[in-house]
Design an enzyme around this catalytic site. Structure first.
Site, mmCIF file in Angstrom:
data_model
loop_
_atom_site.group_PDB
_atom_site.id
_atom_site.type_symbol
_atom_site.label_atom_id
_atom_site.label_comp_id
_atom_site.label_asym_id
_atom_site.label_seq_id
_atom_site.Cartn_x
_atom_site.Cartn_y
_atom_site.Cartn_z
ATOM 1 N N ASP A 194 0.837 -1.198 0.000
ATOM 2 C CA ASP A 194 0.000 0.000 0.000
ATOM 3 C C ASP A 194 0.872 1.247 0.000
ATOM 4 O O ASP A 194 2.023 1.234 0.462
ATOM 5 C CB ASP A 194 -0.891 0.035 1.246
ATOM 6 C CG ASP A 194 -1.996 -1.002 1.194
ATOM 7 O OD1 ASP A 194 -2.290 -1.496 0.101
ATOM 8 O OD2 ASP A 194 -2.562 -1.304 2.268
ATOM 9 N N ARG A 195 0.309 2.341 -0.481
ATOM 10 C CA ARG A 195 1.045 3.608 -0.573
ATOM 11 C C ARG A 195 1.635 4.013 0.778
ATOM 12 O O ARG A 195 2.778 4.463 0.855
ATOM 13 C CB ARG A 195 0.127 4.710 -1.101
ATOM 14 C CG ARG A 195 0.782 6.094 -1.130
ATOM 15 C CD ARG A 195 -0.126 7.136 -1.751
ATOM 16 N NE ARG A 195 0.494 8.453 -1.690
ATOM 17 C CZ ARG A 195 0.295 9.328 -0.705
ATOM 18 N NH1 ARG A 195 -0.525 9.027 0.299
ATOM 19 N NH2 ARG A 195 0.907 10.496 -0.716
#
Length: 346
Positions: A139-140
């Site tokens: 995930d970012r």
């Protein structure tokens, strides 16, 4: 329409949305939040005003009533022109594999929202004559160990290996067999102290309007999910938690820890208020929101990944040190530096 309207910047990114029959007659500003994740209606109206066009190049309005199979053309500028705060760290490299330490708040691949400063784009600029592909994703907001293939053959071989291990872990969960040692470990900082041991509650999509949320469900439903939870240390209501990831479901660690009563610090989706995610996407976080979050990103770090090399057969144990933001947060809450030490048995 394939040509850029004259009023659109040259570096704009095109995204085309198709209106399904069930959305015929809906206002455009009602439809857009259904298609764009974590987008509020006010944000959708701003996007429409700045970037929404019809197929023949006509500017669209928020009140536009849609027709079935109509195409909406969004010409949106990249939103991440500022360079990342931290560089990509290099952990390991050979002829087949590149292993990096992904910084927090960096998307791994280009999206409509993040286009220029992603892991892939950054490495392409550093290595203009080399083809790289993501073997898996983070995930970012999550930092840590990330594997990339340096050829089509390497990409395929390592992806097959990871998929086979994930399927084997899921089958073991379905049969009630004890899990093998996890290949991936994460460090998390949580509000509260979770129960230790194996969390094997299955997961399913949450019907939340945000369309990105997952929830725990009853056994026999959803997807098998297994996370081993070990509390490394506690400090004034917080816990430093080591999570062994046996199956790689979306948001698995975040959902399991929240279910155990210990959500991640900084989690905008599974923390105190899921509305934080939309407000963050809109750039509308308040001072009170920031106080509640405590960190601008969720406190999750991909600490280590053990993998058998597909071409040499050698076992590699890749480790990414905890980034400065999580280290500082923990120490400021009374934790100790040796809480981060890699276990001797690793």
């Amino acid at each position: 329409m394939t040509r850029r309207p004259p009023e659109v910047d040259e570096d704009a990114i095109l995204r085309v949305l198709r209106v399904p029959p069930e959305c015929e007659g809906m206002r455009l500003d009602r439809f857009l939040p259904l298609e764009l994740r974590a987008t509020s209606r006010s944000r959708a109206q701003a996007i429409i005003k700045a970037s929404a066009f019809s197929e023949d190049g006509r500017k669209l309005r928020s009140s536009e009533r849609l027709k079935a199979e109509q195409k909406i053309y969004l010409w949106r500028p990249p939103l991440d022109e500022e360079p990342p705060r931290e560089p990509i760290g290099h952990i390991y490299e050979d002829d087949h594999l590149l292993v990096v330490n992904k910084p927090p708040l960096m998307t791994v691949h280009p999206t409509a929202r993040h286009h220029k400063h992603t892991v892939i784009r950054t490495l392409e600029r550093e290595r203009p004559h080399q083809t790289l592909s993501l073997i898996h994703r983070l995930d970012r907001e999550t930092s840590g160990v990330l594997l990339l293939g340096k050829s089509t053959e390497a990409d395929r071989a390592f992806k097959i290996q990871l998929e086979e291990r994930s399927l084997a872990a899921a089958r073991a969960a379905d049969l009630g067999l004890p899990p093998e040692r996890a290949d991936k470990t994460y460090l998390a900082i949580t509000h509260g102290v979770p129960s230790e041991g194996l969390c094997d509650l299955p997961l399913e999509d949450d019907p939340s309007p945000l369309r990105v949320k997952v929830r725990v469900t009853e056994r026999g439903r959803g997807q098998s999910a297994r996370t081993t939870v070990k509390v490394r240390a506690t400090a004034h209501g917080y816990a430093l938690v080591e999570c062994g990831l046996h199956t790689g479901r979306q948001h698995q660690i975040r959902v399991h820890l929240a279910h155990l009563g210990a959500p991640l610090v900084g989690d905008k989706l599974y923390g105190p208020d899921e509305g934080l995610l939309a407000r963050a996407a809109d750039g509308q976080l308040t001072e009170e929101d920031l106080r509640v979050l405590e960190l601008p990103r969720h406190a999750l770090h991909a600490r280590s990944h053990t993998v058998r090399h597909c071409f040499t057969g050698q076992i590699h144990h890749f480790v990414a040190p905890l980034p400065a933001d999580l280290r500082t947060f923990w120490l400021d809450r009374g934790g100790r530096a040796d809480d981060f030490a890699e276990p001797a048995s690793a």
